[in-house]
Scaffold this motif. Sequence first.
Motif, PDB file in Angstrom:
ATOM      1  N   SER A 359       0.827  -1.212   0.000  1.00  0.00           N
ATOM      2  CA  SER A 359       0.000   0.000   0.000  1.00  0.00           C
ATOM      3  C   SER A 359       0.857   1.255   0.000  1.00  0.00           C
ATOM      4  O   SER A 359       0.559   2.228  -0.702  1.00  0.00           O
ATOM      5  N   CYS A 360       1.937   1.241   0.779  1.00  0.00           N
ATOM      6  CA  CYS A 360       2.802   2.425   0.861  1.00  0.00           C
ATOM      7  C   CYS A 360       3.512   2.688  -0.463  1.00  0.00           C
ATOM      8  O   CYS A 360       3.652   3.846  -0.882  1.00  0.00           O
ATOM      9  N   THR A 361       3.972   1.632  -1.124  1.00  0.00           N
ATOM     10  CA  THR A 361       4.647   1.836  -2.410  1.00  0.00           C
ATOM     11  C   THR A 361       3.670   2.315  -3.477  1.00  0.00           C
ATOM     12  O   THR A 361       4.028   3.117  -4.349  1.00  0.00           O
ATOM     13  N   GLU A 362       2.427   1.836  -3.402  1.00  0.00           N
ATOM     14  CA  GLU A 362       1.427   2.351  -4.340  1.00  0.00           C
ATOM     15  C   GLU A 362       1.190   3.839  -4.103  1.00  0.00           C
ATOM     16  O   GLU A 362       1.054   4.623  -5.051  1.00  0.00           O
ATOM     17  N   ALA A 363       1.152   4.245  -2.828  1.00  0.00           N
ATOM     18  CA  ALA A 363       0.970   5.660  -2.508  1.00  0.00           C
ATOM     19  C   ALA A 363       2.149   6.489  -3.016  1.00  0.00           C
ATOM     20  O   ALA A 363       1.960   7.565  -3.604  1.00  0.00           O
ATOM     21  N   LEU A 364       3.376   5.999  -2.821  1.00  0.00           N
ATOM     22  CA  LEU A 364       4.544   6.723  -3.315  1.00  0.00           C
ATOM     23  C   LEU A 364       4.517   6.836  -4.840  1.00  0.00           C
ATOM     24  O   LEU A 364       4.891   7.874  -5.406  1.00  0.00           O
ATOM     25  N   TRP A 365       4.096   5.791  -5.484  1.00  0.00           N
ATOM     26  CA  TRP A 365       3.994   5.805  -6.955  1.00  0.00           C
ATOM     27  C   TRP A 365       3.061   6.917  -7.413  1.00  0.00           C
ATOM     28  O   TRP A 365       3.394   7.732  -8.270  1.00  0.00           O
ATOM     29  N   MET A 366       1.857   6.953  -6.821  1.00  0.00           N
ATOM     30  CA  MET A 366       0.890   7.964  -7.227  1.00  0.00           C
ATOM     31  C   MET A 366       1.331   9.377  -6.836  1.00  0.00           C
ATOM     32  O   MET A 366       1.055  10.344  -7.543  1.00  0.00           O
ATOM     33  N   LEU A 367       2.021   9.486  -5.714  1.00  0.00           N
ATOM     34  CA  LEU A 367       2.518  10.800  -5.302  1.00  0.00           C
ATOM     35  C   LEU A 367       3.618  11.305  -6.230  1.00  0.00           C
ATOM     36  O   LEU A 367       3.722  12.506  -6.494  1.00  0.00           O
ATOM     37  N   ALA A 368       4.439  10.389  -6.729  1.00  0.00           N
ATOM     38  CA  ALA A 368       5.566  10.778  -7.587  1.00  0.00           C
ATOM     39  C   ALA A 368       5.151  11.009  -9.029  1.00  0.00           C
ATOM     40  O   ALA A 368       5.877  11.687  -9.772  1.00  0.00           O
ATOM     41  N   ARG A 369       4.016  10.481  -9.442  1.00  0.00           N
ATOM     42  CA  ARG A 369       3.628  10.526 -10.847  1.00  0.00           C
ATOM     43  C   ARG A 369       3.434  11.964 -11.326  1.00  0.00           C
ATOM     44  O   ARG A 369       2.543  12.680 -10.883  1.00  0.00           O
ATOM     45  N   GLY A 383      14.363   7.641   0.247  1.00  0.00           N
ATOM     46  CA  GLY A 383      13.425   6.655  -0.286  1.00  0.00           C
ATOM     47  C   GLY A 383      14.020   5.804  -1.391  1.00  0.00           C
ATOM     48  O   GLY A 383      13.608   4.657  -1.582  1.00  0.00           O
ATOM     49  N   LEU A 384      15.003   6.342  -2.142  1.00  0.00           N
ATOM     50  CA  LEU A 384      15.583   5.573  -3.244  1.00  0.00           C
ATOM     51  C   LEU A 384      16.246   4.298  -2.749  1.00  0.00           C
ATOM     52  O   LEU A 384      16.096   3.230  -3.342  1.00  0.00           O
ATOM     53  N   LEU A 385      17.013   4.408  -1.670  1.00  0.00           N
ATOM     54  CA  LEU A 385      17.698   3.237  -1.145  1.00  0.00           C
ATOM     55  C   LEU A 385      16.698   2.192  -0.651  1.00  0.00           C
ATOM     56  O   LEU A 385      16.877   0.987  -0.865  1.00  0.00           O
ATOM     57  N   CYS A 386      15.639   2.666  -0.018  1.00  0.00           N
ATOM     58  CA  CYS A 386      14.592   1.757   0.456  1.00  0.00           C
ATOM     59  C   CYS A 386      13.921   1.059  -0.722  1.00  0.00           C
ATOM     60  O   CYS A 386      13.682  -0.157  -0.684  1.00  0.00           O
ATOM     61  N   LEU A 387      13.631   1.807  -1.786  1.00  0.00           N
ATOM     62  CA  LEU A 387      13.005   1.215  -2.974  1.00  0.00           C
ATOM     63  C   LEU A 387      13.936   0.195  -3.620  1.00  0.00           C
ATOM     64  O   LEU A 387      13.487  -0.866  -4.082  1.00  0.00           O
ATOM     65  N   LYS A 400       6.553  -4.396  -8.351  1.00  0.00           N
ATOM     66  CA  LYS A 400       6.100  -3.562  -9.472  1.00  0.00           C
ATOM     67  C   LYS A 400       5.874  -2.121  -9.023  1.00  0.00           C
ATOM     68  O   LYS A 400       6.268  -1.172  -9.709  1.00  0.00           O
ATOM     69  N   ASN A 401       5.235  -1.939  -7.851  1.00  0.00           N
ATOM     70  CA  ASN A 401       4.999  -0.591  -7.350  1.00  0.00           C
ATOM     71  C   ASN A 401       6.308   0.164  -7.136  1.00  0.00           C
ATOM     72  O   ASN A 401       6.395   1.370  -7.415  1.00  0.00           O
ATOM     73  N   CYS A 402       7.321  -0.536  -6.624  1.00  0.00           N
ATOM     74  CA  CYS A 402       8.624   0.108  -6.415  1.00  0.00           C
ATOM     75  C   CYS A 402       9.228   0.541  -7.747  1.00  0.00           C
ATOM     76  O   CYS A 402       9.766   1.652  -7.870  1.00  0.00           O
ATOM     77  N   LEU A 403       9.148  -0.315  -8.738  1.00  0.00           N
ATOM     78  CA  LEU A 403       9.690   0.024 -10.051  1.00  0.00           C
ATOM     79  C   LEU A 403       8.938   1.202 -10.667  1.00  0.00           C
ATOM     80  O   LEU A 403       9.554   2.093 -11.278  1.00  0.00           O
TER      81      LEU A 403
END
Length: 596
Positions: A359-369, A383-387, A400-403
């Motif tokens: 869920s958190c990676t999906e949120a980061l994806w949408m926030l970064a888009r 966040g990059l190192l964590c991803l 997939k969400n991280c990518l």
Amino acid sequence: MASEEKRIEDVLSHPIMLAELIRKAVDDADWFKLECSEAFKLVDRLSAMLRSAVRFANAGPFYERPIRRIAADITKNLGRALTLVQKCRRRSILRRVMTIVSAADFRKLFSLLEASIGDMTWLISIYDNDGGGGIAISLPPIATNDPILSWVWSFIASLHLGQLNDRIEAANEIYTVAKDNDRNKKIIVEEGGISPLLKLLKESGSPEAQIAAANALYVLSDDQDTVKLIGDELGVPIVVSVLGNSPIRVQIIVARLVARMAGKHAAVQEDFGKENVIRPLVTLLSFDTIVDDPRLQYAKKSINSIVQINKQLDRNSLTSFNYKPGSSLWFHTEGSSRGGLRKERENETPEMKHKLKTSCTEALWMLARGSVSNGRRITETKGLLCLANLIEGENGELQKNCLMTVMEIAAAAESNADLRRAAFKTNSPAAKAVVDQLLRVIKEYDSSVLQIPAIRSIGSLARTFPARQTHIICPLVEQLSHRNQDVAMEATISLEKFACPENFLCVEHSKAIIEFNGIPPLMRLLRGNEWTQLHALFLLSYLALHAGHSEALEQARVLVALEGADRTAAAQNPELRELISKAIYHLNMYRAGYTS
């Protein structure tokens, strides 16, 4: 709307005044006196109910939407009653003939008044219900043709007035009614369901209440206008606060809510960034994650500092969040619940932790888009190192969400030189870790869902790689022969960014593409679909411009291919036509020099 601007007391005072006028008109009636008297009995009951509604409105929190709608209908019916009763006064024979009154008129009036009494009886039941404000079971006459309206009124009234258990039940009912039904969602929003759901979401003492509210808000927020309304209701700081200081089962659905809202409305997406939602998201991702990477031992000092930063993030972001009005900053306070939350997270099952990270990676994806500012915030929170760690150690939707998140950050860096220099410096351990994982995905995976975002990310970062890092180009060249044409086309587009004139090292990169035997697969791509052929021609033209002396171009008969394309595919694209003309000129020049 003018009616919505009136105070509820004013809305109710008009029908009460009409009831008084009807009483006086009944006293003056000379014809149909029995019918007029029966009509007044019904009007008097309505008047008493309206006065009760006024008392409810003055007593405290009050849900106004249904009473405004019902009061408008009652006002119309009382107006009809007053007109009919006034016609029964003594007057001349001529006037009586012109204004004929019949028993049928009174029967119709009785029916309308009884329906209004039924509406008010139902309304008082949802406002009172022994003081609990529970959900009404019966339907009012006003909702006979559209029952969903009365259900929604009942649910929202319970959210406003009910005890906590009633409010939880109402939120769950809203979720059920709204799920997979766009019309019901619209009615819930129009009837004022957002504000009480946000209030319920703040019930920090009840995870069940927060989950029920978050689920309801999630299903409602698949519409851009609704998301904007949530933002206008100051829902963003509420959501961020709950995300930072709740049990995992609450955080999972709240992170999904962040993702949906950020993906639906650009302004709300930026509001989330300003409210610092990225910090708790990254902290939750790094929880239970080892950030030390053996491939980065050459930068132990940097890694140690990153470990300390992650620990500090964990200390800060998982504590209570308090919103300071007028400020976009959050300040943190240690509370007695903090240790309990941390212990609960440590004891959670791996499945729950995996759901939270997804869920958190999906949120980061949408926030970064499409957002440079949010992309910068993610990189500033490490966040990059964590991803990178999650891409390496996870699979499925989480991977997939991280990518996709990395792809959006890379796209933002491509369009913003400051972000590119700050986040993707060649000596940055986090940037190196991300690039290593992107290359690994490109080389080792056989899934277009994963390979395409990895390939796009490398292409977006093309201007950050020095000429000596030819190992970046090799995996992309290999994908030109991929059996999936979409993957091959994405590899072509990424290589274009290495070889285009806008890239300072385009000559060196072009030579590297040729050295890794990129010409033969490019020639085969000319037989692909229109888009694949288009990008293959762009890349071949760049290679001809920057490395036209290469024998590989001569052997592959690139000149012949470009001359043929100049008469066919390029005719549709002026930019490509001009580029091909330049490439043909260069190839002819080198060919003439080689022949002489």
